[in-house]
Scaffold this motif. Structure first.
Motif, PDB file in Angstrom:
ATOM      1  N   ASP A  15       2.228  -7.485   4.854  1.00 49.73           N
ATOM      2  CA  ASP A  15       2.513  -7.915   3.482  1.00 49.73           C
ATOM      3  C   ASP A  15       1.657  -9.130   3.099  1.00 49.73           C
ATOM      4  O   ASP A  15       1.301  -9.942   3.956  1.00 49.73           O
ATOM      5  CB  ASP A  15       4.010  -8.255   3.370  1.00 49.73           C
ATOM      6  CG  ASP A  15       4.486  -8.280   1.930  1.00 49.73           C
ATOM      7  OD1 ASP A  15       3.744  -7.819   1.032  1.00 49.73           O
ATOM      8  OD2 ASP A  15       5.614  -8.755   1.697  1.00 49.73           O
ATOM      9  N   GLY A  16       1.355  -9.237   1.811  1.00 50.76           N
ATOM     10  CA  GLY A  16       0.666 -10.426   1.309  1.00 50.76           C
ATOM     11  C   GLY A  16      -0.761 -10.196   0.822  1.00 50.76           C
ATOM     12  O   GLY A  16      -1.453 -11.159   0.487  1.00 50.76           O
ATOM     13  N   ARG A  19      -1.116 -11.462  -2.866  1.00 52.21           N
ATOM     14  CA  ARG A  19      -1.144 -12.923  -2.974  1.00 52.21           C
ATOM     15  C   ARG A  19      -2.448 -13.505  -2.435  1.00 52.21           C
ATOM     16  O   ARG A  19      -2.966 -14.483  -2.948  1.00 52.21           O
ATOM     17  CB  ARG A  19       0.074 -13.525  -2.252  1.00 52.21           C
ATOM     18  CG  ARG A  19       1.306 -13.563  -3.141  1.00 52.21           C
ATOM     19  CD  ARG A  19       2.547 -13.756  -2.335  1.00 52.21           C
ATOM     20  NE  ARG A  19       2.925 -12.506  -1.661  1.00 52.21           N
ATOM     21  CZ  ARG A  19       3.904 -12.418  -0.779  1.00 52.21           C
ATOM     22  NH1 ARG A  19       4.566 -13.495  -0.427  1.00 52.21           N
ATOM     23  NH2 ARG A  19       4.203 -11.247  -0.264  1.00 52.21           N
ATOM     24  N   ARG A  66       4.092   0.809  -8.447  1.00 50.09           N
ATOM     25  CA  ARG A  66       3.084  -0.204  -8.812  1.00 50.09           C
ATOM     26  C   ARG A  66       2.127   0.369  -9.866  1.00 50.09           C
ATOM     27  O   ARG A  66       2.103   1.580 -10.077  1.00 50.09           O
ATOM     28  CB  ARG A  66       2.299  -0.606  -7.553  1.00 50.09           C
ATOM     29  CG  ARG A  66       3.181  -1.319  -6.561  1.00 50.09           C
ATOM     30  CD  ARG A  66       2.372  -1.858  -5.406  1.00 50.09           C
ATOM     31  NE  ARG A  66       3.234  -2.602  -4.513  1.00 50.09           N
ATOM     32  CZ  ARG A  66       2.821  -3.522  -3.657  1.00 50.09           C
ATOM     33  NH1 ARG A  66       1.534  -3.796  -3.583  1.00 50.09           N
ATOM     34  NH2 ARG A  66       3.663  -4.152  -2.872  1.00 50.09           N
TER      35      ARG A  66
HETATM   36 MG    MG Z   1       4.314  -7.377  -0.895  1.00 51.39          MG
END
Ligand code: MG
Ligand code: IPE
Ligand code: IPE
Length: 233
Positions: A15-16, A19, A66
């Motif tokens: 995850d990430g 970001r 998404r």
């Molecule tokens: Mg995520």
């Protein structure tokens, strides 16, 4: 590193990516592209140190919600990845398998996935599982529906396990989640009953060998009790 106390099965919620890109003022897709590089390095490293099963959460059933461009970008990265990396997986004796609801996968993706599995099916080294269109609840519901179809009236936990997507896959010993989120996000709900959880704030594209080693050390210093008491007090 104590190579005798390694987790047999490591599962990772990667995850990430979004970001990571946002921090650099880039579109989210750039994060996924960078994340794909981390996937490659992580697989190599896990294989080198002798992890037997590595499961990577690549796309959840909820991720279809998404924006279309992002979903398409992730899917094309996946196809590209499988098509270009299968030869090196074979070279490293790594068997590739998919875990998820196959029937809802777009035809082209399913075809690529099946080819990747077919080409690596005789590899006997690390077992690499990619969770794609995966949902832990959907997996449980799919298993229950199969059980109903089989006509069984009563089952045991062991029977139930045999109806999961990959019945031979042992439960994860260690779950790593990057990006600082401390949740399971519908991943392997049945299988994680006694899994050790490790959370790190590092974003997936920045997760490297050193971060992986930190997670493994942390795991090695834990005492798994499985509901029992410590053997020697
Ligand atoms: Mg995520
Ligand atoms: C993980 O990164 C990759 C997938 C879910 C496909 P994210 O895209 O979720 O990144 P963040 O959480 O938005 O930073
Ligand atoms: C979990 O990450 C799914 C994958 C890494 C593929 P998400 O980014 O989708 O999870 P939430 O939405 O933060 O729970």
């Amino acid at each position: 590193m104590n190579l005798y106390k390694l987790p047999r099965h490591v599962a990772i919620i990667m995850d990430g990516n979004g970001r990571w890109a946002k921090l650099r003022g880039l579109p989210r897709v750039f994060g996924h592209r960078e994340g794909a590089k981390t996937v490659e390095k992580t697989i190599k490293f896990a294989n080198e140190i002798g992890i037997k099963h590595l499961t990577l959460y690549a796309f959840s059933t909820e991720n279809w919600n998404r924006p279309k461009e992002e979903v398409e970008a992730i899917m094309s990265l996946l196809v590209e990845y499988i098509n270009t990396k299968v030869p090196s997986l074979i070279e490293d004796n790594i068997k590739l398998r998919f875990m998820g609801r196959r029937k809802d996968l777009p035809e082209m993706i399913l075809k690529t996935v099946q080819e990747g599995e077919e080409k690596t099916k005789n590899c006997s080294g690390m077992d690499l599982v990619v969770a794609l269109n995966y949902s832990g609840r959907a997996e449980i519901v799919d298993a229950v529906n199969e059980i109903i179809k089989s006509g069984k009236k009563e089952i045991t936990e062991e029977d139930f396990k045999n109806y999961l997507y990959l019945p031979d896959l042992p439960d994860p010993d260690l779950l790593i989640r990057t990006s600082g989120e401390q949740r399971i996000s519908n991943f392997m709900l049945w299988q994680m009953a006694y899994t050790e959880f490790y959370f790190t704030p590092v974003l997936w594209p920045d997760f490297d060998e050193n971060e992986f080693l930190k997670a493994l050390y942390d795991y090695q210093n834990r005492e798994r009790r499985f509901g029992r008491v410590t053997a020697v007090e």
